[in-house]
Design a protein around this motif. Structure first.
Motif, mmCIF file in Angstrom:
data_model
loop_
_atom_site.group_PDB
_atom_site.id
_atom_site.type_symbol
_atom_site.label_atom_id
_atom_site.label_comp_id
_atom_site.label_asym_id
_atom_site.label_seq_id
_atom_site.Cartn_x
_atom_site.Cartn_y
_atom_site.Cartn_z
ATOM 1 N N ASN A 3 0.833 -1.197 0.000
ATOM 2 C CA ASN A 3 0.000 0.000 0.000
ATOM 3 C C ASN A 3 0.878 1.262 0.000
ATOM 4 O OD1 ASN A 3 -2.275 1.526 -0.046
ATOM 5 N ND2 ASN A 3 -3.082 0.824 1.927
ATOM 6 N N VAL A 4 1.382 1.589 -1.181
ATOM 7 C CA VAL A 4 2.273 2.741 -1.343
ATOM 8 C C VAL A 4 1.647 3.704 -2.348
ATOM 9 C CG1 VAL A 4 4.534 3.471 -2.214
ATOM 10 C CG2 VAL A 4 4.348 1.427 -0.788
ATOM 11 N N ARG A 5 1.666 4.999 -2.029
ATOM 12 C CA ARG A 5 1.162 6.021 -2.948
ATOM 13 C C ARG A 5 2.352 6.738 -3.580
ATOM 14 N NH1 ARG A 5 -4.315 6.415 -1.066
ATOM 15 N NH2 ARG A 5 -4.630 4.240 -0.449
ATOM 16 N N ALA A 6 2.084 7.399 -4.712
ATOM 17 C CA ALA A 6 3.175 8.062 -5.422
ATOM 18 C C ALA A 6 2.740 9.431 -5.899
ATOM 19 C CB ALA A 6 3.599 7.211 -6.619
ATOM 20 N N ALA A 7 3.727 10.312 -6.069
ATOM 21 C CA ALA A 7 3.477 11.624 -6.660
ATOM 22 C C ALA A 7 4.584 11.912 -7.662
ATOM 23 C CB ALA A 7 3.448 12.704 -5.584
ATOM 24 N N ILE A 8 4.217 12.622 -8.733
ATOM 25 C CA ILE A 8 5.202 13.116 -9.695
ATOM 26 C C ILE A 8 5.114 14.634 -9.683
ATOM 27 C CG2 ILE A 8 5.951 13.181 -12.108
ATOM 28 C CD1 ILE A 8 4.654 10.455 -12.509
ATOM 29 N N ASN A 9 6.232 15.279 -9.459
ATOM 30 C CA ASN A 9 6.277 16.745 -9.390
ATOM 31 C C ASN A 9 5.164 17.297 -8.493
ATOM 32 O OD1 ASN A 9 8.514 16.728 -11.082
ATOM 33 N ND2 ASN A 9 7.197 16.663 -12.904
ATOM 34 N N PHE A 51 5.162 7.264 -0.693
ATOM 35 C CA PHE A 51 4.766 7.426 0.711
ATOM 36 C C PHE A 51 3.557 6.542 1.018
ATOM 37 C CE2 PHE A 51 3.560 11.163 -1.918
ATOM 38 C CZ PHE A 51 2.197 11.001 -1.988
ATOM 39 N N PRO A 52 3.322 6.298 2.328
ATOM 40 C CA PRO A 52 2.129 5.527 2.697
ATOM 41 C C PRO A 52 0.879 6.388 2.534
ATOM 42 C CG PRO A 52 3.360 6.181 4.653
ATOM 43 C CD PRO A 52 4.151 6.643 3.471
ATOM 44 N N PRO A 53 -0.328 5.766 2.565
ATOM 45 C CA PRO A 53 -1.560 6.568 2.524
ATOM 46 C C PRO A 53 -1.521 7.665 3.587
ATOM 47 C CG PRO A 53 -2.086 4.243 2.341
ATOM 48 C CD PRO A 53 -0.609 4.321 2.629
ATOM 49 N N VAL A 54 -2.065 8.822 3.256
ATOM 50 C CA VAL A 54 -1.904 9.994 4.130
ATOM 51 C C VAL A 54 -2.824 9.910 5.354
ATOM 52 C CG1 VAL A 54 -1.219 11.389 2.148
ATOM 53 C CG2 VAL A 54 -3.615 11.385 2.865
ATOM 54 N N THR A 55 -2.417 10.550 6.441
ATOM 55 C CA THR A 55 -3.183 10.489 7.703
ATOM 56 C C THR A 55 -3.229 11.849 8.409
ATOM 57 O OG1 THR A 55 -1.159 9.764 8.848
ATOM 58 C CG2 THR A 55 -2.648 8.046 8.099
ATOM 59 N N GLY A 56 -3.388 12.913 7.632
ATOM 60 C CA GLY A 56 -3.453 14.247 8.247
ATOM 61 C C GLY A 56 -4.836 14.578 8.761
ATOM 62 N N GLY A 57 -5.019 15.836 9.121
ATOM 63 C CA GLY A 57 -6.319 16.333 9.546
ATOM 64 C C GLY A 57 -6.575 16.146 11.018
#
Lengths: 84, 153
Positions: free
Chosen positions: A53-59, A78-84
């Motif tokens: 379970n890995v997420r990705a971003a480009i630029n 990065f792993p799935p986000v957990t903000g808020g």
């Protein structure tokens, strides 16, 4: 082609790296292929393997496994986000 | 519309007041404040003693601005303010502020909830909880994905 790769949160701790600059073979042209390329380093790097379970971003924009990687891109895993 | 990603705390009253200051077209201001809870950890007697929030500088601001732009396209909004903290936080500390100003409450309530639901699943923040037994990264919740998915049209 040369790309900058960033790692965040639990993935950064698992890998022991926050960033690196990589020169990629021509065969690596998507996020999915790059993940496979990195996972083949073995050991902790298998955390990037298919099915993890890995997420990705480009630029700095969310990207999927089919998203194309270009020279000088800033890529992040990065792993799935957990903000808020 | 404005976004801040910062270590410092924020003043809820001042931020809320600023959303309608000097304007006579704002009829509703809806706000949300997220706080650090001292949760008991499952299977352990310990509870969260502190939390460290990591983020992806640059992408964080971009993703929040994109969420605000999307909210602005869906509802009639006079102003939006989002503040998200990072770094080390203690139970009871404020983490996030979302404030929305609109002519009517319907748009303000809906946009405020939409922004929080999208922020939870799209903004690159990660929480690590400190406990007496060591640090552990908070897992993403499926409930957050379904909360965001209900806004899809």
């Amino acid at each position: 082609m040369s790309v900058k790769v960033l790692y965040f949160a639990s993935l950064r701790e698992t890998l022991g790296y926050s960033h690196e600059t990589l020169t990629l073979p021509e065969s690596i042209s998507t996020i999915g292929a790059l993940r496979g390329h990195l996972a083949r380093r073995g050991g902790a790097w298998e955390a990037l393997g298919e099915g993890r379970n890995v997420r990705a971003a480009i630029n700095q924009e969310m990207a999927g496994p089919e998203s194309a990687v270009a020279d000088r891109d800033e890529i992040a895993f990065f792993p799935p986000v957990t903000g808020g | 519309m404005s976004v801040s990603v910062q270590e410092a705390d924020f003043d809820v009253g001042a931020e809320t007041a600023a959303l309608s200051a000097g304007r006579l077209d704002v009829g509703a201001v809806a706000t949300f404040v997220g706080l650090v809870r001292a949760d008991k950890l499952s299977g352990a007697g310990s509870e969260v003693s502190a939390m460290t929030l990591e983020h992806y500088p640059g992408m964080t601001e971009k993703s929040l601005e994109a969420i605000l732009a999307e909210a602005g396209g869906r509802w009639q909004l006079q102003g939006v303010r989002v503040i998200h903290r990072f770094g080390r936080l203690l139970p009871g500390d404020r983490i996030v502020f979302v404030g929305v100003a609109s002519a009517h409450r319907g748009d303000a309530f809906a946009a405020c909830e939409f922004i929080m639901d999208y922020l939870k699943t799209r903004a690159p923040f990660w929480k690590k909880e400190d406990t007496p037994d060591g640090g552990h990264w908070v897992d993403a919740r499926e409930a957050d994905d379904s909360a965001a998915a209900r806004w899809a049209d």
